[in-house]
Motif scaffolding. Structure first.
Motif, PDB file in Angstrom:
ATOM      1  N   LYS A  46       3.700  60.979   6.325  1.00 35.01           N
ATOM      2  CA  LYS A  46       4.987  61.651   6.128  1.00 35.01           C
ATOM      3  C   LYS A  46       6.016  60.706   5.545  1.00 35.01           C
ATOM      4  CE  LYS A  46       8.458  64.539   8.329  1.00 35.01           C
ATOM      5  NZ  LYS A  46       8.906  65.251   9.547  1.00 35.01           N
ATOM      6  N   SER A  47       5.904  59.431   5.882  1.00 36.32           N
ATOM      7  CA  SER A  47       6.830  58.426   5.326  1.00 36.32           C
ATOM      8  C   SER A  47       6.051  57.140   5.076  1.00 36.32           C
ATOM      9  CB  SER A  47       7.996  58.167   6.278  1.00 36.32           C
ATOM     10  OG  SER A  47       7.522  57.632   7.510  1.00 36.32           O
ATOM     11  N   ILE A  48       6.532  56.362   4.152  1.00 34.29           N
ATOM     12  CA  ILE A  48       5.857  55.109   3.813  1.00 34.29           C
ATOM     13  C   ILE A  48       6.874  54.008   3.587  1.00 34.29           C
ATOM     14  CG2 ILE A  48       3.793  56.138   2.793  1.00 34.29           C
ATOM     15  CD1 ILE A  48       5.060  55.847   0.086  1.00 34.29           C
ATOM     16  N   GLU A  49       6.393  52.779   3.674  1.00 29.07           N
ATOM     17  CA  GLU A  49       7.205  51.596   3.380  1.00 29.07           C
ATOM     18  C   GLU A  49       6.386  50.651   2.515  1.00 29.07           C
ATOM     19  OE1 GLU A  49       8.536  49.771   6.945  1.00 29.07           O
ATOM     20  OE2 GLU A  49       9.822  51.453   7.552  1.00 29.07           O
ATOM     21  N   LYS A  50       7.065  49.800   1.814  1.00 27.74           N
ATOM     22  CA  LYS A  50       6.418  48.857   0.896  1.00 27.74           C
ATOM     23  C   LYS A  50       5.385  48.002   1.623  1.00 27.74           C
ATOM     24  CE  LYS A  50       7.455  44.698  -1.817  1.00 27.74           C
ATOM     25  NZ  LYS A  50       6.571  43.816  -1.063  1.00 27.74           N
ATOM     26  N   ASN A  51       4.183  47.928   1.066  1.00 26.63           N
ATOM     27  CA  ASN A  51       3.179  46.980   1.564  1.00 26.63           C
ATOM     28  C   ASN A  51       2.505  46.212   0.426  1.00 26.63           C
ATOM     29  OD1 ASN A  51       1.459  48.809   0.401  1.00 26.63           O
ATOM     30  ND2 ASN A  51       0.206  49.174   2.223  1.00 26.63           N
ATOM     31  N   GLU A  52       2.936  46.510  -0.824  1.00 29.25           N
ATOM     32  CA  GLU A  52       2.387  45.811  -1.989  1.00 29.25           C
ATOM     33  C   GLU A  52       3.445  45.708  -3.073  1.00 29.25           C
ATOM     34  OE1 GLU A  52       0.131  44.013  -2.823  1.00 29.25           O
ATOM     35  OE2 GLU A  52      -1.536  44.332  -1.444  1.00 29.25           O
ATOM     36  N   ASN A  53       3.125  44.907  -4.111  1.00 32.22           N
ATOM     37  CA  ASN A  53       4.004  44.871  -5.284  1.00 32.22           C
ATOM     38  C   ASN A  53       3.215  45.313  -6.521  1.00 32.22           C
ATOM     39  OD1 ASN A  53       2.621  42.552  -6.446  1.00 32.22           O
ATOM     40  ND2 ASN A  53       3.699  41.300  -4.932  1.00 32.22           N
ATOM     41  N   ARG A  54       3.930  45.536  -7.604  1.00 30.99           N
ATOM     42  CA  ARG A  54       3.318  46.094  -8.812  1.00 30.99           C
ATOM     43  C   ARG A  54       2.213  45.197  -9.363  1.00 30.99           C
ATOM     44  NH1 ARG A  54       4.463  46.722 -14.707  1.00 30.99           N
ATOM     45  NH2 ARG A  54       5.787  44.875 -14.586  1.00 30.99           N
ATOM     46  N   ASP A  55       2.425  43.886  -9.367  1.00 27.31           N
ATOM     47  CA  ASP A  55       1.419  42.971  -9.918  1.00 27.31           C
ATOM     48  C   ASP A  55       0.101  43.062  -9.168  1.00 27.31           C
ATOM     49  OD1 ASP A  55       3.045  42.060 -11.919  1.00 27.31           O
ATOM     50  OD2 ASP A  55       3.766  40.314 -10.805  1.00 27.31           O
ATOM     51  N   ASN A  56       0.164  43.119  -7.837  1.00 26.76           N
ATOM     52  CA  ASN A  56      -1.067  43.212  -7.048  1.00 26.76           C
ATOM     53  C   ASN A  56      -1.769  44.552  -7.266  1.00 26.76           C
ATOM     54  OD1 ASN A  56      -0.766  40.667  -5.963  1.00 26.76           O
ATOM     55  ND2 ASN A  56       0.283  41.382  -4.119  1.00 26.76           N
ATOM     56  N   VAL A  57      -0.988  45.616  -7.426  1.00 27.23           N
ATOM     57  CA  VAL A  57      -1.577  46.926  -7.695  1.00 27.23           C
ATOM     58  C   VAL A  57      -2.279  46.911  -9.050  1.00 27.23           C
ATOM     59  CG1 VAL A  57      -1.050  49.348  -8.197  1.00 27.23           C
ATOM     60  CG2 VAL A  57      -0.008  48.225  -6.213  1.00 27.23           C
ATOM     61  N   LYS A  58      -1.643  46.322 -10.048  1.00 27.94           N
ATOM     62  CA  LYS A  58      -2.258  46.240 -11.380  1.00 27.94           C
ATOM     63  C   LYS A  58      -3.554  45.433 -11.330  1.00 27.94           C
ATOM     64  CE  LYS A  58       0.540  45.144 -14.741  1.00 27.94           C
ATOM     65  NZ  LYS A  58       1.645  44.424 -15.405  1.00 27.94           N
ATOM     66  N   LYS A  59      -3.560  44.355 -10.563  1.00 29.10           N
ATOM     67  CA  LYS A  59      -4.776  43.553 -10.427  1.00 29.10           C
ATOM     68  C   LYS A  59      -5.889  44.365  -9.767  1.00 29.10           C
ATOM     69  CE  LYS A  59      -2.419  39.067 -10.134  1.00 29.10           C
ATOM     70  NZ  LYS A  59      -2.030  37.956  -9.239  1.00 29.10           N
ATOM     71  N   ARG A  60      -5.512  45.149  -8.752  1.00 28.95           N
ATOM     72  CA  ARG A  60      -6.515  45.975  -8.072  1.00 28.95           C
ATOM     73  C   ARG A  60      -7.077  47.032  -9.024  1.00 28.95           C
ATOM     74  NH1 ARG A  60     -10.823  46.759  -5.953  1.00 28.95           N
ATOM     75  NH2 ARG A  60     -11.124  48.521  -4.530  1.00 28.95           N
ATOM     76  N   LEU A  61      -6.221  47.621  -9.845  1.00 28.38           N
ATOM     77  CA  LEU A  61      -6.676  48.610 -10.821  1.00 28.38           C
ATOM     78  C   LEU A  61      -7.591  47.963 -11.861  1.00 28.38           C
ATOM     79  CD1 LEU A  61      -3.378  50.652 -11.351  1.00 28.38           C
ATOM     80  CD2 LEU A  61      -5.449  51.415 -10.174  1.00 28.38           C
ATOM     81  N   ASP A  62      -7.288  46.723 -12.245  1.00 28.76           N
ATOM     82  CA  ASP A  62      -8.174  45.989 -13.161  1.00 28.76           C
ATOM     83  C   ASP A  62      -9.553  45.788 -12.538  1.00 28.76           C
ATOM     84  OD1 ASP A  62      -6.172  45.825 -15.013  1.00 28.76           O
ATOM     85  OD2 ASP A  62      -5.670  43.726 -14.638  1.00 28.76           O
ATOM     86  N   GLU A  63      -9.547  45.487 -11.229  1.00 28.85           N
ATOM     87  CA  GLU A  63     -10.818  45.289 -10.524  1.00 28.85           C
ATOM     88  C   GLU A  63     -11.599  46.593 -10.439  1.00 28.85           C
ATOM     89  OE1 GLU A  63      -9.708  43.744  -6.762  1.00 28.85           O
ATOM     90  OE2 GLU A  63      -9.094  41.779  -7.528  1.00 28.85           O
ATOM     91  N   ILE A  64     -10.906  47.697 -10.136  1.00 29.36           N
ATOM     92  CA  ILE A  64     -11.577  48.996 -10.041  1.00 29.36           C
ATOM     93  C   ILE A  64     -12.211  49.358 -11.381  1.00 29.36           C
ATOM     94  CG2 ILE A  64     -11.174  51.480  -9.754  1.00 29.36           C
ATOM     95  CD1 ILE A  64      -9.032  50.740  -7.664  1.00 29.36           C
ATOM     96  N   ALA A  65     -11.478  49.071 -12.470  1.00 30.20           N
ATOM     97  CA  ALA A  65     -11.990  49.376 -13.815  1.00 30.20           C
ATOM     98  C   ALA A  65     -13.055  48.382 -14.268  1.00 30.20           C
ATOM     99  CB  ALA A  65     -10.836  49.392 -14.812  1.00 30.20           C
ATOM    100  N   ARG A  66     -13.215  47.305 -13.490  1.00 31.28           N
ATOM    101  CA  ARG A  66     -14.197  46.255 -13.823  1.00 31.28           C
ATOM    102  C   ARG A  66     -13.974  45.715 -15.242  1.00 31.28           C
ATOM    103  NH1 ARG A  66     -19.502  49.480 -12.238  1.00 31.28           N
ATOM    104  NH2 ARG A  66     -20.455  47.980 -13.664  1.00 31.28           N
ATOM    105  N   LEU A  67     -12.705  45.473 -15.549  1.00 32.97           N
ATOM    106  CA  LEU A  67     -12.359  44.948 -16.870  1.00 32.97           C
ATOM    107  C   LEU A  67     -12.689  43.465 -16.955  1.00 32.97           C
ATOM    108  CD1 LEU A  67      -8.920  46.709 -17.418  1.00 32.97           C
ATOM    109  CD2 LEU A  67     -10.908  46.941 -18.895  1.00 32.97           C
ATOM    110  N   THR A  68     -13.038  43.031 -18.138  1.00 32.97           N
ATOM    111  CA  THR A  68     -13.324  41.619 -18.341  1.00 32.97           C
ATOM    112  C   THR A  68     -12.066  40.786 -18.122  1.00 32.97           C
ATOM    113  OG1 THR A  68     -14.091  39.967 -19.929  1.00 32.97           O
ATOM    114  CG2 THR A  68     -12.873  41.825 -20.828  1.00 32.97           C
TER     115      THR A  68
END
Length: 662
Positions: free
Chosen positions: A109-131
């Motif tokens: 129902k409510s959320i608070e910050k637990n990450e920043n944009r750079d870490n999210v982008k890195k995680r998305l890079d990992e999910i995509a298995r980019l070189t």
């Protein structure tokens, strides 16, 4: 990559209200239909913002004033991930984000910050298995960089300003930076350039740079070695004169390695090993005479070279001065062109008075002089081109002669020093001991500065590895893979184009990744770029066919990092103007709209349905539309997410808006 939107979530600023959750189905065409100003066009910016965009493009006022956080739930192969981002307020964006991964996400129902944009982008890079390897950039001024998840978004969104655009085919490709990055990584995304190719290219670039450094070091060491050759020769001559070695013939007949070995043997001796021989002393004296003669010859050569350098330098300065003088004349004579152009009887008398010489002749003389000066300048311009090469040769010659002269003088100094202590010590044991001490020091210095065999071995090893990489990296095979990939994409696009409202459905089309556009080849062989083809309906047809074809190709490959969803914002806009979609009065013939335009719009949804079927429900399409179920209701794999019409049909719940107004 199976990466589709499961939910879109809005958290209100008033925590008394529950989050607004919009649910999508994977593997289907999801449609949000509704009237204007209901929030449909905010869907793409919201998803993009939650996927780590640099700026927040979510519309201000109503939506951003009512929401505190925006979020999406992403469906992966066997898990889900919730990405949420805080509403930025008066800022362009915020890095405050929330990320949660689980097999199945329950929306809090409510959320608070637990990450920043750079870490999210890195995680998305990992999910995509980019070189994580960098790709060499083909554009001047742009350094090489590695692909990121943010680059892949180009294939996922077709907003209103792009979906029927003649000049821009992909999302964000209307900016230079994103456009050139996308062109550069396209072969990699199509699988034509493999991760192994990238690894080889990066290793090759690293080895090439290292090889340049080692070659430079080797060159410098060899240069030092050449200087030491002369000095070693001098030490050996003195050693022979002092009776420390017995050697028949000329020292110059020995190889450099043999001289070094001999020098090493001498340093192991002591003063008592000295055996003076008269012939050795005489040979040393003859060597001094030869060195003196060589010094004199080199001095004469240096004088001649310096004289030539001075003369050429003076000539270059004279040419520059002459050119400057000609340019001044040229500026003064330029008026003759103007005078010749305007010359007539009325102006001649005004300009030249009652001169006996005909005014036209005077102007002609000036003009001829101008042409002559221009020709002289042209001829002078050519002189330095061939002259500079000779000038550089003379400069190099002076440097080489000076270096050789220094070597000879250093050699003579050794003999001079020897004569000094010879006169004092008369070849005494003390004198020989001093000589051996100096020789030992010289030998150690040379050993430290001489060409390193390890350096040569390193260079040989690098050259072997470079050869192996060149064999492994077959550019021709990469080009063949790229052609096959594009051929497959073009084939898919042509198949889909048959379902759409296009004027040239039978003309072959091809994706031009070098210009990020489409080329259509007519029966006459002419290839027309997208911007050369008229009508918004044609642009729309090519946009839909090529973007769906790319998604089908990505799904066909063994593994692609591209998310398997695409969002279209109002693709029917070229057929249904906004005022017609809102049931406003229109100048268009209602019958024409019903019979032709509605059929054309139905073709759009049918094409998307065909793409879903062809993908075996591994592709997700989201459509934000004015058109309602009367257009798409009977088609397969269609899921109407919601219909926003009337009082309660909007992205932002009515109570949130009232709360915000109060």
């Amino acid at each position: 990559m199976f990466f589709q939107i499961k939910k879109l979530i809005l958290w209100p600023k008033n925590t008394e209200y529950d989050p607004q959750i919009i649910e999508f189905e994977v593997g289907k065409v999801n449609i949000i239909t509704g009237a204007s100003r209901t929030g449909k066009s905010a869907i793409i910016p919201i998803i993009d913002y939650c996927l780590g965009s640099e700026k927040c493009s979510i519309p201000v006022k109503t939506i951003r004033n009512a929401c505190s956080w925006f979020g999406i739930v992403i469906q992966l192969n066997d898990s889900q991930i919730l990405l949420a981002r805080e509403e930025p307020g008066i800022r362009k964006s915020t890095d405050k984000m929330y990320m949660l991964e689980d097999k199945e996400i329950s929306v809090p129902k409510s959320i608070e910050k637990n990450e920043n944009r750079d870490n999210v982008k890195k995680r998305l890079d990992e999910i995509a298995r980019l070189t994580f390897l960098e790709i060499e950039n083909n554009f001047v001024g742009f350094s090489k960089s590695r692909p990121s998840f943010r680059d892949l978004i180009a294939f996922c969104f077709q907003p209103q300003n792009i979906v029927a655009n003649a000049n821009t085919l992909f999302y964000k490709a209307d900016t230079t930076e994103h456009r050139q990055k996308l062109i550069n990584i396209f072969p990699y995304l199509l699988g034509a350039v493999t991760p192994k190719d990238l690894a080889n290219k990066n290793e090759l670039a690293m080895l090439t740079n290292k090889l340049k450094t080692l070659d430079k070091s080797l060159f410098n060491l060899k240069k030092v070695g050449d200087k030491w050759r002369e000095e070693i020769n001098s030490w050996l001559l003195l050693s022979r004169e002092l009776g420390l070695i017995e050697l028949d013939g000329d020292l110059n007949d020995l190889t450099f390695e043999e001289q070094i070995h001999l020098l090493d043997e001498i340093t192991k001796k002591n003063a008592t090993d000295s055996k003076l021989v008269n012939d050795s002393i005489n040979q040393s004296t003859e060597e001094i005479i030869i060195l003196r003669q060589r010094e004199e010859n080199l001095s004469n050569e240096l004088v001649k070279a310096k004289r030539r350098f001075t003369e050429m330098k003076q000539l270059m300065e004279t040419v520059d001065n002459y050119k400057e003088s000609l340019n001044i004349q040229l500026e003064r004579l330029h008026i003759s062109k103007w005078l010749k152009k305007i010359s007539d009887k009325s102006t001649d008398k005004l300009l030249f008075g009652n001169s006996n010489d005909h005014p036209g002749n005077i102007i002609e003389k000036f003009y001829e002089k101008l042409i002559q000066v221009e020709e002289n300048i042209d001829s002078i311009e050519k002189l330095p081109v061939s002259f500079e090469r000779e000038f550089e040769t003379v400069c190099n010659e002076i440097a080489e002669i000076a270096e050789n002269l220094n070597i000879v003088r250093k050699k003579l100094k050794l003999f001079s020093d020897k004569l000094t202590y010879e006169s004092k010590s008369k070849f005494s044991l003390e004198g020989v001991s001093r000589f051996l001490g100096r020789l030992e020091y010289a030998k150690e210095t040379f050993t430290q500065s001489s060409t390193d065999s390890k350096l040569i071995k390193d260079i040989e090893d690098i050259n072997v590895r470079v050869g192996q990489i060149n064999q492994e990296t077959d550019t021709e095979k990469s080009n063949i893979r790229l052609k096959l990939a594009l051929s497959t994409v073009n084939m898919f696009a042509m198949e889909l184009l048959q379902f759409l409202d296009s004027e040239r459905p039978n003309d072959s089309m091809e994706l031009d990744i070098g210009n990020l556009t489409i080329k259509v080849k007519g029966k006459d062989g002419r290839k027309d770029y997208l911007w050369e083809i008229g009508s918004g309906s044609n642009w729309l047809a090519y946009h839909i066919s090529i973007t769906l074809a790319l998604q089908l190709y990505f799904l066909k490959t063994n593994y692609s990092p591209i998310p398997s969803f695409i969002v279209y914002d109002q693709p029917s806009q070229v057929y249904f103007p906004k005022k017609l979609a809102n049931n406003d009065d229109s100048d268009l013939d209602p019958k024409l709209v019903k019979d032709e335009d509605k059929l054309a719009v139905q073709k759009i949804f049918n094409t998307m349905s065909q793409a879903i079927k062809k993908s075996k429900n591994r592709l997700q399409v989201i459509v934000l539309e004015h058109a309602d179920s009367s257009i798409y209701g009977d088609l397969e794999d269609i899921h109407e997410v919601c219909e926003w019409r009337g009082e309660k049909g909007k992205l932002i719940p009515e109570e949130w808006i009232k709360e915000e107004l109060e």
